[in-house]
Design an enzyme around this catalytic site. Sequence first.
Site, mmCIF file in Angstrom:
data_model
loop_
_atom_site.group_PDB
_atom_site.id
_atom_site.type_symbol
_atom_site.label_atom_id
_atom_site.label_comp_id
_atom_site.label_asym_id
_atom_site.label_seq_id
_atom_site.Cartn_x
_atom_site.Cartn_y
_atom_site.Cartn_z
ATOM 1 N N ASP A 141 0.848 -1.188 0.000
ATOM 2 C CA ASP A 141 0.000 0.000 0.000
ATOM 3 C C ASP A 141 0.890 1.247 0.000
ATOM 4 O OD1 ASP A 141 -3.120 0.674 0.647
ATOM 5 O OD2 ASP A 141 -1.790 2.210 1.448
ATOM 6 N N GLU B 176 -4.492 2.466 -4.550
ATOM 7 C CA GLU B 176 -3.043 2.378 -4.350
ATOM 8 C C GLU B 176 -2.625 1.045 -3.745
ATOM 9 O OE1 GLU B 176 -4.613 4.505 -0.606
ATOM 10 O OE2 GLU B 176 -5.203 4.137 -2.679
ATOM 11 N N ASN C 13 -2.242 12.610 -4.879
ATOM 12 C CA ASN C 13 -3.332 13.013 -5.772
ATOM 13 C C ASN C 13 -3.758 14.462 -5.525
ATOM 14 O OD1 ASN C 13 -3.762 10.778 -7.450
ATOM 15 N ND2 ASN C 13 -5.052 9.743 -5.939
ATOM 16 N N ASP D 72 -1.861 8.549 -11.261
ATOM 17 C CA ASP D 72 -1.904 7.368 -12.136
ATOM 18 C C ASP D 72 -0.509 7.015 -12.650
ATOM 19 O OD1 ASP D 72 -4.600 7.114 -11.812
ATOM 20 O OD2 ASP D 72 -5.156 7.949 -13.768
ATOM 21 N N HIS E 178 -4.638 13.776 -10.318
ATOM 22 C CA HIS E 178 -4.858 12.347 -10.528
ATOM 23 C C HIS E 178 -4.037 11.791 -11.689
ATOM 24 C CE1 HIS E 178 -8.060 11.623 -7.573
ATOM 25 N NE2 HIS E 178 -8.435 12.873 -7.820
#
Length: 324
Positions: A184, A227, A192, A201, A197
Amino acid sequence: MQSLIGLTQVRESLALDPALLTLMQHWMCIFAAEDKPIRMQVLSRRQLVSVMDTKDETDPAFEAWPQDIYHALLGFLDQETRQYCCLDADEGKLHIFPLKQSVAHKNAILLIQHPQLSSEAIALVEQCLQVFNHYAGLIIENERDALTGLLNRKTFDKCVSKILLNDYKPEFRFPLHHYLVIFDIDFFKKINDSYGHLIGDEVLLLLSRLMQQTFRDGDLLFRFGGEEFVGVFSCADKEDIVSLLDRFKQALAAYSFPQVGRVTISIGYSKMSLNLLPNTVLERADEALYYAKEHGRDQICCYEALVAQGLLKDNMISGEIELF
């Protein structure tokens, strides 16, 4: 044709290699008939290394070949460009065909032992492998996450069930241990919020590529969403999983993400066993991950070790299960 139809009925990537062998056995019996069944096998580079490292020369669940054959096959797989070749050995002629699309393996071969394959039979095998490559590509694409290219969540249960069903049979030599690992990204929401975003990504994509480069051919890597990533790793020794995860943490620490810079990750893992359901192992790894998050992040935590130290309570129910 019936065996070809059987191949196209496969809907899981883990069943593709056995379906290919069935197809090839049927077709070889027609075009290269022998009095006894033709010996053939799909081999990955990792399987070759595993069998070369073991001292046990007998394994009823695995086709045994002399060590010099394994060394020759490994040399073939290490070539940058691979194409069909024939190897003369004491056991007879071994026909080696490169396999571009095999389950979870970047490098694999189809090995056929036959005293004499005609040029027509060789051409037939190569055409069959082209069909197999195209079809396997469609199946594997359906099992992948669109952004990262890793296996997706819906594939997880099927893969883990197959592992429990196949790899934990007593006579199956390798691997000896399986571990389920949850990764994680730390403070991903902050990434973000700070960079947008699209950059988020990009971090996910680059991280997934780093995972594929760092971990071994044959390790199963999944994106669970957001994530969070999951890995299923097979290890000959219990210490191997620690070494694997440490190596990835070191690679991540040395990697600089564009605009973002250094990114850290928290890791929780648990050992798989036949008397545990996949979701139970997942929950245990998640508990270890939560502990890592709550105690500083950027660290690796093992569920069993935390329980042994009294830091977590083992309150999960386990028992013998039947997968089918």
